[in-house]
Scaffold this motif. Structure first.
Motif, PDB file in Angstrom:
ATOM      1  N   LYS A 156      30.622   0.651  33.373  1.00 49.43           N
ATOM      2  CA  LYS A 156      30.834   2.044  32.974  1.00 49.43           C
ATOM      3  C   LYS A 156      30.103   3.003  33.905  1.00 49.43           C
ATOM      4  N   VAL A 157      28.900   2.639  34.329  1.00 47.55           N
ATOM      5  CA  VAL A 157      28.138   3.489  35.252  1.00 47.55           C
ATOM      6  C   VAL A 157      28.905   3.645  36.561  1.00 47.55           C
ATOM      7  N   ILE A 168      32.128   3.168  37.123  1.00 44.10           N
ATOM      8  CA  ILE A 168      33.377   3.899  36.877  1.00 44.10           C
ATOM      9  C   ILE A 168      33.106   5.392  36.819  1.00 44.10           C
ATOM     10  N   ASP A 169      32.040   5.784  36.118  1.00 47.52           N
ATOM     11  CA  ASP A 169      31.691   7.205  36.045  1.00 47.52           C
ATOM     12  C   ASP A 169      31.331   7.755  37.423  1.00 47.52           C
ATOM     13  N   LEU A 170      30.655   6.947  38.242  1.00 45.18           N
ATOM     14  CA  LEU A 170      30.283   7.394  39.593  1.00 45.18           C
ATOM     15  C   LEU A 170      31.525   7.647  40.461  1.00 45.18           C
ATOM     16  N   LYS A 178      34.633   8.210  39.354  1.00 41.73           N
ATOM     17  CA  LYS A 178      35.682   8.949  38.639  1.00 41.73           C
ATOM     18  C   LYS A 178      36.164  10.172  39.426  1.00 41.73           C
ATOM     19  N   GLU A 179      35.250  10.981  39.917  1.00 43.09           N
ATOM     20  CA  GLU A 179      35.641  12.198  40.636  1.00 43.09           C
ATOM     21  C   GLU A 179      36.390  11.868  41.924  1.00 43.09           C
ATOM     22  N   GLU A 230      28.034  -2.178  30.569  1.00 41.22           N
ATOM     23  CA  GLU A 230      27.298  -0.928  30.811  1.00 41.22           C
ATOM     24  C   GLU A 230      27.243  -0.613  32.311  1.00 41.22           C
TER      25      GLU A 230
END
Length: 79
Positions: A52-53, A55-57, A59-60, A49
């Motif tokens: 994933k946090v 990676i999402d941060l 990503k852009e 988890e």
């Protein structure tokens, strides 16, 4: 009608294709697993988890960097 030899050759080719597709799936899964392990080890993350946090941060930033790299490659090829 196709001869028995031809039918057997076709079946052998179909089996080869199946084995190669299975091998491809295993290689993709292994690569993804290795990349995930590398990210978690490098970032010292213990749970998925949290990974994933992060990676999402990022990503852009990754998408922006990829666009810049692609743009640079296009410019270099045009020279």
């Amino acid at each position: 009608m196709a001869s028995e030899k031809t039918k057997n050759q076709i079946l052998e080719i179909e089996e080869q294709i199946k084995r190669l597709r299975d091998k491809q799936k295993r290689l993709v899964a292994k690569t993804q697993s290795e990349i995930g392990k590398y990210v978690m080890d490098t970032w010292n993350i213990q749970d998925t988890e949290s990974a994933k946090v992060f990676i999402d941060l990022f990503k852009e930033q990754v998408h922006s960097s990829q666009q810049v790299a692609t743009s640079d490659e296009s410019t270099d090829q045009g020279s």
